[in-house]
Scaffold this active site. Structure first.
Site: not given
Length: 501
Positions: A263, A265, A271, A298
């Site tokens: 995962f 970003i 933010g 995980e």
């Protein structure tokens, strides 16, 4: 001499998202440095042999086509067997071959991308945030177009996830079989924006991605819903071996556990609530999937734990009224000594036993199965929510100064707080029973109480992010960035990592 010719790999490597520009060859949309480089350049994250070393790794903001360039003010001349690290050769192990084409070829190639280009897979979510449009696309790793994007951008897993690794590869580093790749789902999040100089044409800017792997999930045998149903559960034979049900069965209908594996970003877009948007989208899609029985993560890091806790708690409060109405049963009697807290959270003593538990375990377990949240995570959320319902006089706070200024609490409030602590202590003890069993009783009690105190602080910090206090606007009429509870998931200044929470 070694220090003079050694560069910090984290500072030398710059990652950029670019797009073609009519005014120049390429236009940078965002640039940032990695968090880690030890998987590539070693534990010390140092590169020998250069002064003024610059490693530029650019990605087309749309299809993530990479390009690597390496430059320096001065390079060390080899002496005997001591020579400068060949950065390009090192990076070849981690990037696809197209990353090493000439600069002119790269610029020509990204200009050839169609204005109608869209991410691979299927569009599963469109959302407006802060006046911007975001789209989330879902695809299978068995799709060549999806696999190509992951092969291009997966180096960010090594650069931003501690202990991260590539997916879709076997032990020898070759592509997994097609049926194994098909068990991976990939979610890309893009911002969709108008192309500069136009009014109707749009372009995509990559912001991040998540990968999810489907595991077959064993479920205890139970009678089929109807005679001869093809979706009858797998049943044990008399000799304890297993066989699949007869007839045509779609493997997609097998009960499974969805595990969020990666995962990310990208730093320039953190933010802004995009991580929460991506997580909620993934969670909602698997909630709607009948075959998925549980959603797990995980090895989450501290930042992701915070994001997950806030999103999950919001989801349960919104979608399960019985969860939102939960509170500690203050009617449970607590003996002064010699009491026993049972699994059903009833408390018994030599004199009597409570008629009800601190919470209703059976109701909560049914709720957990319906919400598809893994056991440990669900019970943490129960503890957090119950803590949020404690009277203000005893509710723990992350602010040590405010905590020390509280007046003495009424006995009734103290009792409710003690019951909540018992519930938390019970779970932590069971989770760490083997470790605690090695300690003397006095030390065991001390260690357990220390852990409970740490978890209290962690929960208080999460709840204060979820339920921010009313704040006074600053000079420009806006709240400070670190007060934006819903949109900022950066690590807190104080770091407490409680592995057994």
């Amino acid at each position: 001499m070694e220090d003079e010719w050694t560069a910090n790999a984290n500072e030398a490597l710059t990652i950029s998202l670019v797009r073609p520009s009519a005014a120049s060859t390429t236009e940078k949309l965002a640039s940032f440095n990695p968090k880690f480089t030890y998987p590539i350049f070693g534990e010390e994250e140092r590169i020998f042999g250069y002064k003024g070393l610059k490693i530029n790794l650019q990605f087309d903001a749309r299809n993530l086509r990479p390009h690597l360039s390496v430059s320096s003010a001065k390079k060390f001349n080899a002496v005997s067997e001591v020579e400068a690290v060949n950065v390009r050769e090192v990076m070849k192990e981690f990037l696809p071959g197209v990353a090493f084409q000439t600069r002119s070829d790269y610029e020509r190639t990204i200009k050839d991308v169609s204005d109608n280009w869209t991410p691979p897979g299927a569009l599963v979510k469109t959302a407006e945030k802060n006046g911007e449009t975001y789209e989330i696309w879902r695809g299978s790793l068995a799709d060549p177009a999806v696999k190509q994007l992951i092969r291009r951008i997966q180096i960010t897993v090594l650069l931003f996830i501690e202990g991260g690794s590539y997916i879709g590869l076997d032990a020898e580093g070759n592509d997994d079989t097609l049926h194994s790749l098909a068990r991976w789902s990939v979610f890309f999040v893009y911002k969709k924006q108008t192309i500069p100089g136009t009014t109707e044409k749009h372009e995509y800017v990559f912001h991040g991605f998540a990968t999810v792997y489907d595991f077959w999930m064993y479920q205890p045998p139970s009678p089929p819903t109807s005679p001869g149903a093809h979706n009858a559960p797998i049943k044990p034979k008399v000799d304890d071996s297993w066989e699949l049900p007869s007839g045509d069965i779609d493997p997609a209908d097998f009960p499974r556990r969805a595990r969020i594996s990666q995962f990310i970003i990208l730093p320039p877009y953190q933010g802004k609530g995009i991580g929460a948007l991506l997580y909620d989208t993934v969670f909602d899609l698997y909630m709607a999937d009948v075959a998925t029985k549980e959603i797990t993560v995980e090895d989450p890091n501290e930042d992701f734990d915070l994001l997950r806790d806030i999103c999950d708690l919001k989801y349960l409060r919104k979608n399960f009224p019985e969860f939102a109405a939960l509170s500690v049963n203050g009617k449970v009697s607590v003996p002064e000594k010699g009491g026993l807290l049972h699994h059903n959270t009833q408390i018994s003593s030599s004199a009597n036993s409570s008629t009800g538990g601190i919470v209703d375990i059976k109701t909560l377990e049914a709720m957990r199965l319906k919400s598809k949240i893994a056991p440990r995570q669900f019970w943490r959320l129960v503890e957090m929510h119950l803590m949020s319902t404690l009277p203000a006089s005893v509710r723990p706070s992350a602010d040590a100064e405010a905590e020390s200024m509280k007046p003495p609490a009424p006995k009734a409030d103290q009792k409710v707080y003690s019951l909540w602590r018992l519930l938390l202590k019970q779970r932590l003890y069971r989770r760490n029973v083997l470790i605690l069993a090695e300690l003397e009783i006095t030390e065991r009690i001390i260690k357990l109480n220390e852990t409970v105190n740490n978890v209290e602080w962690e929960y208080a910090r999460i709840l204060e992010r979820l339920e921010p206090k009313t704040t006074t606007p600053n000079g420009n009429g806006k709240r400070k960035a670190d007060e934006e509870a819903d949109d900022n998931y950066a690590p807190a200044a104080k770091k407490v990592r409680v592995a057994d929470a």
